[in-house]
Design an enzyme around this catalytic site. Structure first.
Site, PDB file in Angstrom:
ATOM      1  N   GLY A  86     -19.583 -39.360  73.104  1.00 38.16           N
ATOM      2  CA  GLY A  86     -18.531 -38.498  73.621  1.00 38.16           C
ATOM      3  C   GLY A  86     -18.211 -37.307  72.756  1.00 38.16           C
ATOM      4  O   GLY A  86     -17.266 -36.550  73.040  1.00 38.16           O
TER       5      GLY A  86
ATOM      6  N   TYR B  98     -17.475 -35.652  25.341  1.00 33.57           N
ATOM      7  CA  TYR B  98     -17.124 -34.306  24.885  1.00 33.57           C
ATOM      8  C   TYR B  98     -16.304 -33.581  25.939  1.00 33.57           C
ATOM      9  O   TYR B  98     -16.342 -33.925  27.119  1.00 33.57           O
ATOM     10  CB  TYR B  98     -18.393 -33.497  24.587  1.00 33.57           C
ATOM     11  CG  TYR B  98     -19.365 -33.507  25.751  1.00 33.57           C
ATOM     12  CD1 TYR B  98     -19.252 -32.587  26.787  1.00 33.57           C
ATOM     13  CD2 TYR B  98     -20.377 -34.461  25.825  1.00 33.57           C
ATOM     14  CE1 TYR B  98     -20.116 -32.611  27.864  1.00 33.57           C
ATOM     15  CE2 TYR B  98     -21.246 -34.493  26.917  1.00 33.57           C
ATOM     16  CZ  TYR B  98     -21.113 -33.568  27.929  1.00 33.57           C
ATOM     17  OH  TYR B  98     -21.955 -33.592  29.002  1.00 33.57           O
TER      18      TYR B  98
ATOM     19  N   GLY C 123     -24.126 -32.685  37.055  1.00 39.81           N
ATOM     20  CA  GLY C 123     -23.756 -32.071  35.788  1.00 39.81           C
ATOM     21  C   GLY C 123     -24.855 -31.695  34.829  1.00 39.81           C
ATOM     22  O   GLY C 123     -24.591 -31.520  33.627  1.00 39.81           O
TER      23      GLY C 123
ATOM     24  N   HIS D 280     -28.191 -24.323  29.388  1.00 36.71           N
ATOM     25  CA  HIS D 280     -27.071 -23.566  28.803  1.00 36.71           C
ATOM     26  C   HIS D 280     -27.265 -23.288  27.323  1.00 36.71           C
ATOM     27  O   HIS D 280     -28.123 -23.896  26.660  1.00 36.71           O
ATOM     28  CB  HIS D 280     -25.752 -24.328  29.025  1.00 36.71           C
ATOM     29  CG  HIS D 280     -25.656 -25.633  28.295  1.00 36.71           C
ATOM     30  ND1 HIS D 280     -25.363 -25.729  26.959  1.00 36.71           N
ATOM     31  CD2 HIS D 280     -25.804 -26.921  28.730  1.00 36.71           C
ATOM     32  CE1 HIS D 280     -25.319 -26.997  26.588  1.00 36.71           C
ATOM     33  NE2 HIS D 280     -25.599 -27.746  27.654  1.00 36.71           N
TER      34      HIS D 280
ATOM     35  N   CYS E 142     -28.461 -32.296  29.473  1.00 39.93           N
ATOM     36  CA  CYS E 142     -28.656 -30.867  29.735  1.00 39.93           C
ATOM     37  C   CYS E 142     -29.838 -30.320  28.945  1.00 39.93           C
ATOM     38  O   CYS E 142     -30.354 -30.960  28.031  1.00 39.93           O
ATOM     39  CB  CYS E 142     -27.395 -30.085  29.374  1.00 39.93           C
ATOM     40  SG  CYS E 142     -26.002 -30.374  30.489  1.00 39.93           S
TER      41      CYS E 142
ATOM     42  N   ASN F  93     -30.642 -27.537  26.411  1.00 39.93           N
ATOM     43  CA  ASN F  93     -30.012 -26.603  25.472  1.00 39.93           C
ATOM     44  C   ASN F  93     -30.954 -25.454  25.135  1.00 39.93           C
ATOM     45  O   ASN F  93     -32.166 -25.660  24.954  1.00 39.93           O
ATOM     46  CB  ASN F  93     -29.643 -27.317  24.173  1.00 39.93           C
ATOM     47  CG  ASN F  93     -28.604 -28.412  24.336  1.00 39.93           C
ATOM     48  OD1 ASN F  93     -28.348 -29.155  23.410  1.00 39.93           O
ATOM     49  ND2 ASN F  93     -28.000 -28.516  25.524  1.00 39.93           N
TER      50      ASN F  93
END
Length: 394
Positions: free
Chosen positions: A214, A305, A319, A323, A341, A343
């Protein structure tokens, strides 16, 4: 004698002429105009995409009124010959229409009326057309060669019903396919990265379409985006270098330090400190960004951190960033020390930040941990044979 016979013949001819005139047919009566409505009178559950039409035979239209339950007139216009009238907009959802038409024919004016009702959905469903960064697409946006189309529905839908009305075309043409994460989220990509300069057009023709149980589509949408240059970065844990290619040409090599590896459980939550292997794409950029490990379950008192980071390029939904981190320059190129990450030195991170756009590719190779998952931004990590199954279990 000759003259008398001639007069006699003329007399017969005249009499015959009078007899023929007396046998002529009476003229046919004038034809009345006839009016036909579409949808036909009394129709229920009319397709909301259809238009109201009036057609006249043996006459021309004088006037048409097509009124909904609120008293609003449906706009429309007659054809130049005034034999048809068509509404200027579709009939839409949940309306009861009363229409009246007056036509003129040989027998004078005739009037006809009709009523009809359109589909009344149980629920209207909308879709958001996005890139992998979950930002709405805008006309003529430019993305990298790893662009993935994301269709996010605000309620669960029938996948097969929806796919019939989602159309993706590319110039130059390329074959792509939809992959469903669940009944609300579908991703589209081709087998290989897009070619630079490709135009991708997405059409979601959902208005008036039944989407299951529907539910019907709220609206139609259409948007086109462009693919920019081929920016591909390859991060190799064997060398701990990131090689950056622009349209196939190596333009920069950057030492990096990636995830230190290992896992832990904090507060019942499993955490991995690997940079997962797989094909990521650039999601967005921030300068600076506040990185807070508590957002994924690692508080500062457990080795986490919370800090401000410059020139951060996000490549996963959980995340992972490429960087700047001056404090790890001693490790970049030789040792992995991050929580996941990649670096870089401040100079390399600033250059990379300025170089990339959303959809650019970052391939991570030879690291440990589980392979990158699609929910993390791993669309391109799924083999094409599996992608073609559309997210349906084998």
């Amino acid at each position: 004698m000759v003259l008398g016979r001639r007069r006699l013949l003329i007399g017969f001819a005249g009499a015959g002429g009078l007899a023929l005139a007396g046998c002529g047919q009476e003229p046919a009566p004038p034809k009345p105009a006839t009016i036909r409505f579409d949808p036909p009178p009394g129709t229920l559950d009319v397709d909301p995409r259809s238009h109201g039409t009036v057609t006249v035979t043996d006459g021309t239209l004088r006037s048409v009124e097509w009124i909904d339950e609120t008293g609003r007139s449906l706009p429309g216009a007659p054809a130049p010959d005034h034999r048809t009238w068509t509404s200027a907009e579709p009939l839409g959802y949940g309306h009861t229409y009363t229409a009246k038409a007056v036509a003129h024919g040989e027998a004078g004016d005739v009037t006809a009326t009709t009523t009809c009702t359109t589909v009344r959905p149980r629920q209207l469903i909308d879709v958001s057309l996005r890139s992998a960064n979950l930002v709405e697409l805008a006309e003529n946006d430019t993305y990298g060669v790893g662009f993935v189309l994301v269709a996010r529905f605000d309620e669960p839908v029938d996948r097969a019903a929806v796919e019939r009305h989602l159309k993706v075309t590319t110039q130059p043409a390329v074959t792509g396919a939809w992959y469903w994460l669940d009944d609300q989220n579908a991703h589209w990509r081709p087998e290989h990265y897009h070619a630079p300069g490709t135009r991708i057009t997405i059409e979601a023709e959902l208005f008036g379409r039944a989407l299951g149980e529907g539910r019907y589509g709220l609206r139609d949408q259409r948007v086109s985006v462009m693919i920019g240059p081929a920016h591909v970065a390859i991060a190799d844990d064997d060398t701990k270098q990131i090689e950056v290619f622009d349209n196939g040409n190596l333009v920069r090599t950057m030492p990096t330090s990636m995830g230190k590896g290992g896992t832990t459980v904090v507060g019942g939550r499993y955490l991995s400190f690997w940079t997962r292997p797989g094909i990521y794409t650039v999601l967005d950029r921030n300068n600076p960004v506040i990185m807070d490990s508590a957002t994924y379950g690692l508080p500062t008192n457990a080795g986490g951190y919370r800090t401000s980071i410059d020139h951060a390029v996000r490549i996963s939904h959980d995340g992972i960033f490429v960087h700047a981190l001056a404090a790890s320059m001693w490790a970049q190129g030789n040792t992995n020390v991050s929580h996941g990450c990649l670096n870089l030195s401040p100079a390399d991170a600033a250059w990379f930040y300025d170089f990339v756009i959303p959809g650019d590719v970052v391939e991570v190779r030879n690291t440990g941990g589980e392979p990158l998952d699609i929910w993390q931004n791993g669309d391109w990590s799924i083999p094409w044979s599996e992608w073609l199954r559309g997210g349906t279990p084998a």
